[in-house]
Design a protein around this motif. Structure first.
Motif, PDB file in Angstrom:
ATOM      1  N   PHE A 186     -13.207   8.695  -7.134  1.00 24.78           N
ATOM      2  CA  PHE A 186     -13.234  10.116  -7.485  1.00 24.78           C
ATOM      3  C   PHE A 186     -11.822  10.631  -7.790  1.00 24.78           C
ATOM      4  O   PHE A 186     -10.869  10.286  -7.105  1.00 24.78           O
ATOM      5  N   ARG A 187     -11.706  11.505  -8.822  1.00 25.79           N
ATOM      6  CA  ARG A 187     -10.405  12.059  -9.205  1.00 25.79           C
ATOM      7  C   ARG A 187     -10.465  13.563  -9.412  1.00 25.79           C
ATOM      8  O   ARG A 187     -11.392  14.071 -10.038  1.00 25.79           O
ATOM      9  N   VAL A 188      -9.462  14.263  -8.910  1.00 28.63           N
ATOM     10  CA  VAL A 188      -9.339  15.699  -9.191  1.00 28.63           C
ATOM     11  C   VAL A 188      -7.848  16.004  -9.387  1.00 28.63           C
ATOM     12  O   VAL A 188      -6.999  15.484  -8.657  1.00 28.63           O
ATOM     13  N   ALA A 189      -7.540  16.819 -10.398  1.00 31.11           N
ATOM     14  CA  ALA A 189      -6.134  17.132 -10.698  1.00 31.11           C
ATOM     15  C   ALA A 189      -5.632  18.300  -9.855  1.00 31.11           C
ATOM     16  O   ALA A 189      -6.402  19.175  -9.449  1.00 31.11           O
ATOM     17  N   ILE A 190      -4.316  18.281  -9.608  1.00 33.15           N
ATOM     18  CA  ILE A 190      -3.656  19.354  -8.857  1.00 33.15           C
ATOM     19  C   ILE A 190      -2.943  20.258  -9.870  1.00 33.15           C
ATOM     20  O   ILE A 190      -2.262  19.762 -10.757  1.00 33.15           O
ATOM     21  N   PRO A 191      -3.080  21.572  -9.748  1.00 37.95           N
ATOM     22  CA  PRO A 191      -2.345  22.449 -10.660  1.00 37.95           C
ATOM     23  C   PRO A 191      -0.911  22.625 -10.164  1.00 37.95           C
ATOM     24  O   PRO A 191      -0.695  22.812  -8.964  1.00 37.95           O
ATOM     25  N   SER A 192       0.046  22.564 -11.081  1.00 30.66           N
ATOM     26  CA  SER A 192       1.447  22.686 -10.653  1.00 30.66           C
ATOM     27  C   SER A 192       1.663  23.986  -9.879  1.00 30.66           C
ATOM     28  O   SER A 192       2.440  24.040  -8.932  1.00 30.66           O
ATOM     29  N   TRP A 193       0.926  25.044 -10.261  1.00 34.66           N
ATOM     30  CA  TRP A 193       1.138  26.334  -9.602  1.00 34.66           C
ATOM     31  C   TRP A 193       0.509  26.380  -8.213  1.00 34.66           C
ATOM     32  O   TRP A 193       0.837  27.244  -7.414  1.00 34.66           O
ATOM     33  N   GLY A 194      -0.350  25.419  -7.908  1.00 37.23           N
ATOM     34  CA  GLY A 194      -1.040  25.440  -6.620  1.00 37.23           C
ATOM     35  C   GLY A 194      -0.173  25.033  -5.440  1.00 37.23           C
ATOM     36  O   GLY A 194      -0.509  25.327  -4.294  1.00 37.23           O
ATOM     37  N   VAL A 195       0.938  24.324  -5.690  1.00 32.23           N
ATOM     38  CA  VAL A 195       1.754  23.878  -4.557  1.00 32.23           C
ATOM     39  C   VAL A 195       2.739  24.956  -4.090  1.00 32.23           C
ATOM     40  O   VAL A 195       3.368  24.818  -3.045  1.00 32.23           O
ATOM     41  N   GLY A 196       2.888  26.017  -4.888  1.00 31.58           N
ATOM     42  CA  GLY A 196       3.683  27.158  -4.432  1.00 31.58           C
ATOM     43  C   GLY A 196       2.773  28.108  -3.673  1.00 31.58           C
ATOM     44  O   GLY A 196       1.555  28.068  -3.848  1.00 31.58           O
TER      45      GLY A 196
ATOM     46  N   PHE B  57       3.805  36.229   0.539  1.00 33.37           N
ATOM     47  CA  PHE B  57       4.558  35.851   1.733  1.00 33.37           C
ATOM     48  C   PHE B  57       4.954  34.387   1.604  1.00 33.37           C
ATOM     49  O   PHE B  57       4.186  33.492   1.991  1.00 33.37           O
ATOM     50  N   PRO B  58       6.134  34.127   1.039  1.00 36.50           N
ATOM     51  CA  PRO B  58       6.523  32.739   0.777  1.00 36.50           C
ATOM     52  C   PRO B  58       6.592  31.921   2.061  1.00 36.50           C
ATOM     53  O   PRO B  58       7.001  32.421   3.110  1.00 36.50           O
ATOM     54  N   GLY B  59       6.188  30.670   1.965  1.00 35.62           N
ATOM     55  CA  GLY B  59       6.275  29.779   3.116  1.00 35.62           C
ATOM     56  C   GLY B  59       7.585  29.022   3.079  1.00 35.62           C
ATOM     57  O   GLY B  59       8.270  29.020   2.051  1.00 35.62           O
ATOM     58  N   PRO B  60       7.942  28.351   4.176  1.00 39.51           N
ATOM     59  CA  PRO B  60       9.195  27.582   4.195  1.00 39.51           C
ATOM     60  C   PRO B  60       9.121  26.356   3.289  1.00 39.51           C
ATOM     61  O   PRO B  60       8.058  25.747   3.157  1.00 39.51           O
ATOM     62  N   GLY B  61      10.256  26.040   2.666  1.00 42.71           N
ATOM     63  CA  GLY B  61      10.346  24.801   1.887  1.00 42.71           C
ATOM     64  C   GLY B  61       9.503  24.783   0.636  1.00 42.71           C
ATOM     65  O   GLY B  61       9.119  23.718   0.163  1.00 42.71           O
ATOM     66  N   GLU B  62       9.238  25.955   0.076  1.00 42.22           N
ATOM     67  CA  GLU B  62       8.468  25.989  -1.176  1.00 42.22           C
ATOM     68  C   GLU B  62       9.218  25.268  -2.284  1.00 42.22           C
ATOM     69  O   GLU B  62      10.447  25.358  -2.363  1.00 42.22           O
ATOM     70  N   PRO B  63       8.501  24.606  -3.177  1.00 36.86           N
ATOM     71  CA  PRO B  63       9.193  23.975  -4.316  1.00 36.86           C
ATOM     72  C   PRO B  63       9.846  25.044  -5.199  1.00 36.86           C
ATOM     73  O   PRO B  63       9.257  26.089  -5.440  1.00 36.86           O
ATOM     74  N   ARG B  64      11.066  24.732  -5.660  1.00 41.96           N
ATOM     75  CA  ARG B  64      11.804  25.717  -6.457  1.00 41.96           C
ATOM     76  C   ARG B  64      11.758  25.419  -7.950  1.00 41.96           C
ATOM     77  O   ARG B  64      12.167  26.214  -8.764  1.00 41.96           O
ATOM     78  N   ASN B  65      11.311  24.255  -8.300  1.00 41.32           N
ATOM     79  CA  ASN B  65      11.230  23.905  -9.721  1.00 41.32           C
ATOM     80  C   ASN B  65      10.133  22.857  -9.893  1.00 41.32           C
ATOM     81  O   ASN B  65       9.540  22.401  -8.908  1.00 41.32           O
ATOM     82  N   VAL B  66       9.925  22.483 -11.130  1.00 35.53           N
ATOM     83  CA  VAL B  66       8.794  21.589 -11.417  1.00 35.53           C
ATOM     84  C   VAL B  66       8.974  20.197 -10.783  1.00 35.53           C
ATOM     85  O   VAL B  66       8.000  19.559 -10.388  1.00 35.53           O
ATOM     86  N   PHE B  67      10.224  19.761 -10.636  1.00 37.49           N
ATOM     87  CA  PHE B  67      10.438  18.451 -10.006  1.00 37.49           C
ATOM     88  C   PHE B  67      10.027  18.498  -8.528  1.00 37.49           C
ATOM     89  O   PHE B  67       9.385  17.582  -8.020  1.00 37.49           O
ATOM     90  N   GLU B  68      10.400  19.575  -7.872  1.00 41.15           N
ATOM     91  CA  GLU B  68      10.009  19.701  -6.461  1.00 41.15           C
ATOM     92  C   GLU B  68       8.492  19.882  -6.320  1.00 41.15           C
ATOM     93  O   GLU B  68       7.888  19.443  -5.340  1.00 41.15           O
ATOM     94  N   LYS B  69       7.897  20.520  -7.312  1.00 45.07           N
ATOM     95  CA  LYS B  69       6.433  20.641  -7.281  1.00 45.07           C
ATOM     96  C   LYS B  69       5.803  19.247  -7.359  1.00 45.07           C
ATOM     97  O   LYS B  69       4.810  18.947  -6.696  1.00 45.07           O
ATOM     98  N   ILE B  70       6.414  18.409  -8.198  1.00 43.14           N
ATOM     99  CA  ILE B  70       5.876  17.044  -8.321  1.00 43.14           C
ATOM    100  C   ILE B  70       6.086  16.251  -7.036  1.00 43.14           C
ATOM    101  O   ILE B  70       5.230  15.437  -6.658  1.00 43.14           O
ATOM    102  N   GLU B  71       7.179  16.526  -6.339  1.00 36.64           N
ATOM    103  CA  GLU B  71       7.368  15.866  -5.031  1.00 36.64           C
ATOM    104  C   GLU B  71       6.208  16.225  -4.095  1.00 36.64           C
ATOM    105  O   GLU B  71       5.681  15.365  -3.383  1.00 36.64           O
ATOM    106  N   ASP B  72       5.820  17.495  -4.109  1.00 37.83           N
ATOM    107  CA  ASP B  72       4.705  17.907  -3.239  1.00 37.83           C
ATOM    108  C   ASP B  72       3.389  17.276  -3.703  1.00 37.83           C
ATOM    109  O   ASP B  72       2.554  16.862  -2.887  1.00 37.83           O
TER     110      ASP B  72
END
Ligand code: RM4
Ligand code: MN
Ligand code: MN
Length: 430
Positions: A49-59, A68-83
């Motif tokens: 089974f496969r489901v895609a993650i939206p880049s905007w969903g990790v923020g 209400f931002p959480g700690p360690g939020e990704p600041r750019n698209v590379f950090e979003k990909i890390e998440d």
């Protein structure tokens, strides 16, 4: 990256839980065998089974009142990909990433692509954004974009979509998703027929530019941001448009984009029957486009939707190839945790739908035995398939308990140190 989740860590954590999982798995296997179902086949399906993650969903998301931002939020698209990488490592069902442009417009697409591919990730659908203004843009979308009365605004919106296609080709994406906020807030504000005509003319231009092998998805939504009339308000309008556009255009169903109590599984069945189901934006809701975590409010509805999907899969409906993506706004939870559990909810509904005794169901339908037909569905829906999901994750190299491993790893705390708040950008649906 200092805070990567290693395979060794996951394996060590799994080691602590494996004995009990094997016990539960074996027990469930015996139970299912009595019903004529093979647990190994179900586990294979869960692994695939496969489901895609939206880049905007990790923020962290937000509402129109606050974020209400959480700690360690990704600041750019590379950090979003890390998440996204962390999520993928733990659940193993989410290698695809859907990008929102311009929120995550890469300056060097080739670099971003290899960054993702090095982690076993790839780019799924592209998503355009003509529902808000960007600081440097010539014309405002206040009164619409692809359906705007002014040709110059429509041109700008079309050009933006063409840019998404170009970027998508460089990133290796294979589809483009268009959702517009166009509509009116007051009766009389917009000519209902003319607005749809203008939208279609703009969409024809985008469709014509669709790269080889790509599919075009359009997303309907009944209201918001427009509060009186929305140009692409329902699946009927969406279906009409994709038929007008051509064979590579399909209707995408976002679960949050319907009026309360609408029978979404029927919409899904219709779109499958007409060969026009693009796929899904999964989320859940109580009132409107709440973007809550999948399966959190109406798990039975989710199951019934998968029941239609699995029925189509097993009957080999021609052209049936739905794209799955999560589209959620995580306002009060850690987005990584929400996305992992949401992905698991989809696999759960998928496996349960495969448990439906379809021969029996068909017989009850033929003899109009409404009570037993429902019982047949309920038997599948009430089966606890958690051991199958956990075993599938384990066999694929993921975590038996993704949230437990994630929390024990201290990923979020380390992300908070590596991504200081001062430099943080806004992220997520607001
Ligand atoms: C919309 C729609 C789109 C998503 C935006 C952020 O309501 O669901 O798919 O891209 O929100
Ligand atoms: Mn959506
Ligand atoms: Mn939405």
């Amino acid at each position: 990256m200092a805070f990567e989740l290693s395979d060794d860590r996951i394996a060590a954590e799994n080691g602590k839980r494996l004995k009990w999982l094997e016990e539960d798995y074996e027990h469930l296997g015996r139970q299912l065998a009595r019903r004529g179902a093979d647990i190994e086949k179900l586990t294979e399906r869960a692994i695939a089974f496969r489901v895609a993650i939206p880049s905007w969903g990790v923020g962290t998301g937000g509402t129109r009142f606050a974020r209400f931002p959480g700690p360690g939020e990704p600041r750019n698209v590379f950090e979003k990909i890390e998440d996204c990488d962390a999520i993928f490592k733990l659940v193993r069902t989410t290698p695809g990433i859907s990008l929102h442009i311009p929120w995550d417009r890469p300056e060097r697409p080739a670099e971003l692509r290899s960054f993702a591919e090095a982690r076993g990730l790839f780019f799924d659908s592209m998503n355009s954004n003509t529902f808000e203004d960007q600081p440097d843009q010539a014309h405002s979308y206040k009164f619409g974009s692809l359906s705007h009365t002014d040709a110059a605004v429509r041109r700008q919106a079309v050009e933006h979509n063409l840019e998404c296609l170009e970027l998508g080709v460089k990133l290796g994406a294979r589809s483009h998703t268009v959702w517009i906020g166009d509509g009116g807030n007051f009766p009389g504000q917009m000519h209902l027929r003319k607005a749809l005509e203008r939208y279609l003319a703009s969409m024809h231009e985008i469709y014509r530019a669709l790269p080889e092998g790509w599919r075009l998805f359009i997303e309907h939504k009944l209201y918001e941001p427009a509060f009186y009339s929305t140009v692409i308000n329902d699946w009927g309008t969406s279906y009409y448009c994709v038929r007008e556009l051509g064979e590579r255009a399909f209707s995408l169903v976002d679960l949050g984009h319907h009026a309360p109590n609408v029978n979404i599984e029927m919409i899904v069945a219709r779109l499958i029957q007409f060969g026009k189901l693009a796929g899904f934006h999964f989320n859940d809701s109580k009132y409107g486009d709440d973007d809550l975590d999948s399966g959190s409010i109406k798990p039975f509805q989710l199951f019934l939707i998968f029941n239609e999907l699995v029925d189509a899969e097993l009957s080999r409906m021609p052209g049936f190839d739905p794209a799955y993506m999560l589209d959620q706004s995580h306002n009060v939870t850690d987005p990584v945790e929400s996305l992992m559990l949401s992905a698991a909810e989809l696999v759960r509904a998928y496996v349960q739908a495969h448990l439906v005794d379809r021969k029996q169901l068909a017989a009850h339908q033929e003899s109009n035995d409404a009570l037993m037909a429902l019982q047949t569905l309920k038997q599948a829906f009430t089966t606890d398939v958690e051991p199958i999901l956990a075993m599938a994750r384990h066999r694929a190299g993921g975590a038996i308990d993704p949230v437990g491993v994630y929390r024990a790893s201290g990923y979020r705390q380390r992300a908070a140190q590596a991504r200081p708040a001062a430099a943080r950008l806004g992220a997520g649906i607001v």
